[in-house]
Every structure is written in C-alpha cells, then in structure tokens.
Motif scaffolding. Structure first.
Motif, PDB file in Angstrom:
ATOM      1  N   LYS A   1       0.858  -1.190   0.000  1.00 20.94           N
ATOM      2  CA  LYS A   1       0.000   0.000   0.000  1.00 20.94           C
ATOM      3  C   LYS A   1       0.895   1.241   0.000  1.00 20.94           C
ATOM      4  O   LYS A   1       1.945   1.244   0.659  1.00 20.94           O
ATOM      5  CB  LYS A   1      -0.805  -0.041   1.304  1.00 20.94           C
ATOM      6  CG  LYS A   1      -1.971   0.892   1.405  1.00 20.94           C
ATOM      7  CD  LYS A   1      -2.772   0.514   2.666  1.00 20.94           C
ATOM      8  CE  LYS A   1      -3.948   1.418   2.897  1.00 20.94           C
ATOM      9  NZ  LYS A   1      -3.658   2.784   3.146  1.00 20.94           N
ATOM     10  N   ALA A   2       0.510   2.263  -0.758  1.00 20.32           N
ATOM     11  CA  ALA A   2       1.275   3.523  -0.755  1.00 20.32           C
ATOM     12  C   ALA A   2       0.348   4.656  -1.166  1.00 20.32           C
ATOM     13  O   ALA A   2      -0.752   4.406  -1.665  1.00 20.32           O
ATOM     14  CB  ALA A   2       2.437   3.421  -1.746  1.00 20.32           C
TER      15      ALA A   2
ATOM     16  N   LEU B   1       8.681  13.101  -4.556  1.00 13.32           N
ATOM     17  CA  LEU B   1       7.498  12.769  -3.746  1.00 13.32           C
ATOM     18  C   LEU B   1       7.944  12.355  -2.341  1.00 13.32           C
ATOM     19  O   LEU B   1       7.416  12.854  -1.336  1.00 13.32           O
ATOM     20  CB  LEU B   1       6.703  11.629  -4.398  1.00 13.32           C
ATOM     21  CG  LEU B   1       5.807  12.015  -5.581  1.00 13.32           C
ATOM     22  CD1 LEU B   1       5.405  10.785  -6.378  1.00 13.32           C
ATOM     23  CD2 LEU B   1       4.566  12.781  -5.105  1.00 13.32           C
ATOM     24  N   ALA B   2       8.916  11.434  -2.286  1.00 18.38           N
ATOM     25  CA  ALA B   2       9.374  10.933  -0.982  1.00 18.38           C
ATOM     26  C   ALA B   2       9.941  12.067  -0.141  1.00 18.38           C
ATOM     27  O   ALA B   2       9.700  12.138   1.079  1.00 18.38           O
ATOM     28  CB  ALA B   2      10.414   9.835  -1.183  1.00 18.38           C
ATOM     29  N   LYS B   3      10.666  12.968  -0.763  1.00 18.98           N
ATOM     30  CA  LYS B   3      11.246  14.107  -0.034  1.00 18.98           C
ATOM     31  C   LYS B   3      10.164  14.975   0.602  1.00 18.98           C
ATOM     32  O   LYS B   3      10.414  15.680   1.570  1.00 18.98           O
ATOM     33  CB  LYS B   3      12.075  14.985  -0.990  1.00 18.98           C
ATOM     34  CG  LYS B   3      13.478  14.474  -1.217  1.00 18.98           C
ATOM     35  CD  LYS B   3      14.360  14.818  -0.026  1.00 18.98           C
ATOM     36  CE  LYS B   3      15.722  14.211  -0.151  1.00 18.98           C
ATOM     37  NZ  LYS B   3      16.554  14.362   1.060  1.00 18.98           N
ATOM     38  N   GLN B   4       8.955  14.949   0.013  1.00 15.13           N
ATOM     39  CA  GLN B   4       7.867  15.770   0.561  1.00 15.13           C
ATOM     40  C   GLN B   4       6.973  14.956   1.494  1.00 15.13           C
ATOM     41  O   GLN B   4       5.859  15.363   1.818  1.00 15.13           O
ATOM     42  CB  GLN B   4       7.040  16.359  -0.589  1.00 15.13           C
ATOM     43  CG  GLN B   4       7.869  17.307  -1.448  1.00 15.13           C
ATOM     44  CD  GLN B   4       7.067  17.917  -2.580  1.00 15.13           C
ATOM     45  OE1 GLN B   4       6.266  18.817  -2.358  1.00 15.13           O
ATOM     46  NE2 GLN B   4       7.261  17.434  -3.784  1.00 15.13           N
ATOM     47  N   GLY B   5       7.476  13.790   1.915  1.00 14.01           N
ATOM     48  CA  GLY B   5       6.764  13.002   2.926  1.00 14.01           C
ATOM     49  C   GLY B   5       5.650  12.131   2.378  1.00 14.01           C
ATOM     50  O   GLY B   5       4.845  11.595   3.133  1.00 14.01           O
ATOM     51  N   ILE B   6       5.582  11.965   1.066  1.00 10.26           N
ATOM     52  CA  ILE B   6       4.550  11.100   0.472  1.00 10.26           C
ATOM     53  C   ILE B   6       5.065   9.659   0.474  1.00 10.26           C
ATOM     54  O   ILE B   6       6.236   9.418   0.167  1.00 10.26           O
ATOM     55  CB  ILE B   6       4.267  11.519  -0.995  1.00 10.26           C
ATOM     56  CG1 ILE B   6       3.991  13.013  -1.108  1.00 10.26           C
ATOM     57  CG2 ILE B   6       3.188  10.669  -1.623  1.00 10.26           C
ATOM     58  CD1 ILE B   6       2.616  13.446  -0.840  1.00 10.26           C
TER      59      ILE B   6
ATOM     60  N   SER C   1      -2.152  -1.276  -3.582  1.00 12.54           N
ATOM     61  CA  SER C   1      -3.211  -0.293  -3.365  1.00 12.54           C
ATOM     62  C   SER C   1      -2.579   1.105  -3.287  1.00 12.54           C
ATOM     63  O   SER C   1      -1.543   1.295  -2.653  1.00 12.54           O
ATOM     64  CB  SER C   1      -3.915  -0.684  -2.057  1.00 12.54           C
ATOM     65  OG  SER C   1      -4.549   0.409  -1.509  1.00 12.54           O
ATOM     66  N   CYS C   2      -3.169   2.077  -3.967  1.00 17.82           N
ATOM     67  CA  CYS C   2      -2.619   3.446  -3.929  1.00 17.82           C
ATOM     68  C   CYS C   2      -3.696   4.450  -4.309  1.00 17.82           C
ATOM     69  O   CYS C   2      -4.746   4.081  -4.846  1.00 17.82           O
ATOM     70  CB  CYS C   2      -1.419   3.570  -4.870  1.00 17.82           C
ATOM     71  SG  CYS C   2      -1.824   3.346  -6.604  1.00 17.82           S
TER      72      CYS C   2
END
Ligand SMILES: Cc1cc2nc3c(=O)[nH]c(=O)nc-3n(C[C@H](O)[C@H](O)[C@H](O)COP(=O)(O)OP(=O)(O)OC[C@H]3O[C@@H](n4cnc5c(N)ncnc54)[C@H](O)[C@@H]3O)c2cc1C
Length: 401
Positions: A3-4, A22-27, A152-153
C-alpha cells in the motif's frame, strides 16, 4: 497487499525523479520496475548541463562531478561536407557547462539509489500491467517475481518510457514514437578529446550521428533518424551504424581500427511533447511516456528528470487538496504546456529545416564565419538557450548575411 500514497511505474530518470521528489515531501511512494538493477539501457549516455542541474538537486552532484566519468566541455558539429563548428558547452551561462558520458547501467542504478535514499520503496522485477479502478483509481496490478498481485494506492505516476505499454492502459491515446536510434561501444578510437562530435550526413536523413567519448580511446557511437525517413529509404539502423564507423571520415576523430566491443542496439524515441495528454484521473505521465524527448537532438534524460519533479509537485498539491481527478491534476499539463510545448515545436521546425543538407552546410559555414551564431546554436542544442534565441535580429543577421 502492498500500500502507498503513490505508485511510480518505471525507474528510469523520470520515475526515479518523481519518486525522489514525492518521498522528499513526505509522500509514501512505491517505485516499481520490471527490470532488476543495474540494467543496460540503449542510450548515447550523454548527460548535459540541464541533467547535471537536476542530479545536483537530487544530491548526486558529488557522485557525478567526482571525476569517475568522462567529461566533455566542447561540441563539434559537422556538416555533410566535412566542415565543422566548434564551441564551448553550453555557450550561454549555465552552472554546469559540461557533458558527461555515463553508461546507463551505472546512471540508472545511482538514481534508483537516490530515490530509495529519499524514502521511496523500490520493487524490482515487478511489471505493472494495468490500473485498478472502482470508479476512482484504487491501485495497480503488477506481476512481481512471476506472480500477479495488486498494490493499493491513491495515485500513479506512469514513467514507463518510450516502449512501455502501461501508459496505453491508462486510456490516454498514446501516439507512436517517431524516431529511432542505435548505438554501440567502440575501443581503439583515436583522436578523442574533450569534445563531443555530432555529424550531419546525407546518409542519415532527419537525424545525425554522434561520437561521445567514454574514455581516452573508447566511445559510445551511434545515430538516429526519423521514423518516416527510415521507412521511406528502407534504412536498417544497425547497418547504418556499422557503415558510419567503417566508412565515415570523422576527422579529427579516427575510426580506422576502431573495435566494436558491444552489440549494436537500437530503440525508438517518443519525441515532441504535446501530441497527447499527460493526465488522466489519478494518473500523470512523465518522461518519454509523455513524449518529452527533444525533437532537435533526441536528448531525453534532462526532460525526464525535470518532468518527474514537476509531476511530483503537481501530485503533492492534488493529494493535499484531496482531489486527484484529471481536472485537479491538469495544473501539471498546463505547466508543461507553458514551459515545453512551444520549445518542442521550434526544435522540430529547426530540425526539419536544417536536416536538408545544403542548408545545414550553409548554416555551418555561417557558424564558422560568426562564432556567436555557433555558440548560440550549441546552447540551443544543449537546451540551455531557448530555441527562439536563433531568431533574434542579431542571429538572423548572421544567418542571412
Ligand atoms: C539510442 C538512444 C540514444 C539516446 N541518447 C541520449 C543521450 O545521449 N542523452 C539523453 O539525454 N537522452 C538520450 N536518449 C533518450 C533517453 O534514453 C530517454 O529520453 C530517457 O531514458 C527517458 O527516461 P524515462 O525515465 O522516461 O524512460 P526510460 O529510461 O526508458 O525508463 C523507463 C523504465 O520503465 C520500466 N518499465 C517499462 N514498462 C514497465 C512496466 N509495465 N512496469 C514496470 N516498469 C516498466 C523500464 O524497465 C525502464 O526502466 C537516447 C535514446 C536512444 C534510444
């Protein structure tokens, strides 16, 4: 079931950039690729000034600039008649006026590591097959290690490249790629220096050949032509590479005695942003999937990295609003339209005009006579000057007189 918030499909430059930002912005991001890394990718391996800027943003500047890879600081552009102009890269102000040649096996491994380091979960040997929808987007079907499963996303970034088939499953009317290029590595190449060499030649219609040094005596050598020209003249792209190496007078590079030390590999390029939508409900396309390759030069890595970041920012805004409909995501398309669409039309027009050989021969003659014209054109080729810069009164005077 995994899930993400966002699943990114394809871990080339576009997908890794999207996942990184995206990851850098906490997603919460899962980055999937059907390959395992390191993997080869058919490419000229050329990393120009705009790609370098993006790599620095992704904290890979230290790695790239450390000196492990061959660096060129100049370009030679040859006309069909053998005359050439030479100019420093990029000709205009840019923070990194260089061109590195980095084999894609190394390059893509490093950018995948950067995305993982930023917090993205990376699933390799994992092929995405179709979006899962229940009205709205719910996830994505994947085949991981041979078994079908679902992730799932809330949203997807599709960065599956020119040959990817996932983009088609989104319902967007993806157009066919319209250029083809091939390359191989050669050792025992003499006369290499800190120049990349680009050859316009009557045997290579609506295209060019390149010699990009990967070392003192080794080079990535290849060429590309437009799809319509390939069909019209029945061109076998791999045979044309062999012809170039065997027959072309590439002076000051000396190809006599060059030894081919890899298979010649070819691949299609989807060029010219704006031929189809890059947005669907819950889905953004980035990189080659969105047709981001420059129709003038075939450069695609910088545009893939840039569109990955722009997609990440647009997706973050939409997720924050709680609305990932196509209507909410259209800010992405609007940004690309504003910043890339017209440039790509001009690139196309310039390529089509100059690819007629007598015109290119004359243009290069003008560049030899007027070095500022040569510098400006090299800047446009390196994507550090707008293509419209060629039509300033000063440049037009150089071209016409
Ligand atoms: C011969 C040639 C020479 C080139 N030379 C240069 C150059 O010198 N400089 C330059 O800037 N550009 C060059 N380009 C263009 C450049 O290679 C591309 O523009 C760039 O790789 C695009 O990046 P991308 O991330 O969009 O796609 P890609 O790099 O193609 O990455 C797509 C990724 O998606 C994965 N994938 C595909 N389908 C799926 C799926 N269903 N599920 C999971 N994963 C999937 C693939 O395995 C791949 O890793 C060249 C292209 C060619 C063909």
């Amino acid at each position: 079931m995994e899930k993400a918030d966002v699943v990114v499909i394809g871990a080339g430059p576009a997908g890794t950039s999207a996942a990184y930002f995206l990851a850098k912005q906490g997603i919460e991001v899962i980055l999937v690729d059907k390959s395992t890394f390191p993997r080869e990718k058919t490419c000229g391996d050329g990393i120009g000034p705009r790609s370098i800027e993006m790599l620095v943003k992704m904290e890979l500047g230290g790695w790239l600039l450390s000196g492990s890879y061959y660096r060129c600081d100049r370009v030679r552009l040859f006309a069909n008649n053998g005359r050439y102009v030479e100019a420093k890269i990029p000709g205009d102000d840019a923070p990194y006026p260089h061109f590195y040649i980095v084999p894609r096996a190394d390059f893509d491994q490093k950018i995948v590591e950067a995305a993982a380091g930023a917090g993205a979960k990376v699933l390799t040997n994992c092929r995405a097959t179709s979006p899962v929808k229940n009205g709205a987007l719910k996830g994505v079907k994947v085949v991981k290690d041979g078994g079908e499963t679902e992730i799932s996303c809330k949203a997807l970034v599709c960065a599956d490249g020119t040959n990817g088939t996932f983009a088609k499953s989104t319902g967007i009317n993806i157009i066919k790629p319209h250029a083809i290029a091939a390359r191989a590595y050669y050792s025992n190449v003499k006369g290499l220096d800190d120049c990349i060499n680009i050859y316009v030649d009557e045997h290579i219609p609506e295209g060019y050949a390149w010699i990009f040094p990967t070392g003192e005596t080794r080079a990535n050598i290849g060429l590309g032509v437009s799809g319509p020209m390939m069909k019209k003249y029945g061109i076998d792209i791999k045979k044309l590479v062999s012809w170039f190496v065997a027959e072309k007078n590439a002076s000051p590079v000396d190809l006599k005695g060059a030894v081919q030390d890899s298979e010649i590999k070819g691949a299609w390029l989807r060029m010219g942003y704006g031929r189809h939508s890059a947005v669907a409900d819950g889905i953004l396309l980035a990189g080659d999937a969105a047709g981001m390759i420059s129709p003038l030069t075939g450069e695609g890595i910088a545009y893939a990295l840039e569109s990955g970041e722009i997609a990440a920012n647009a997706m973050k805004t939409a997720l924050d609003k709680g609305d990932i409909s196509a209507n909410s995501l259209k800010a992405y398309q609007e940004y690309l339209n504003k910043n890339y669409y017209m440039d790509h039309r001009f690139y196309e027009a310039i390529r089509q005009t100059l690819s007629k050989n007598p015109i290119m021969d004359r243009f290069i003659g003008k560049g030899i006579k007027h070095p500022p014209l040569a510098h400006k054109f090299i800047s446009i080729m390196m994507s550090t000057a707008k293509p419209t810069a060629l039509f300033s009164p000063k440049m037009l005077r150089y071209i016409l007189f």
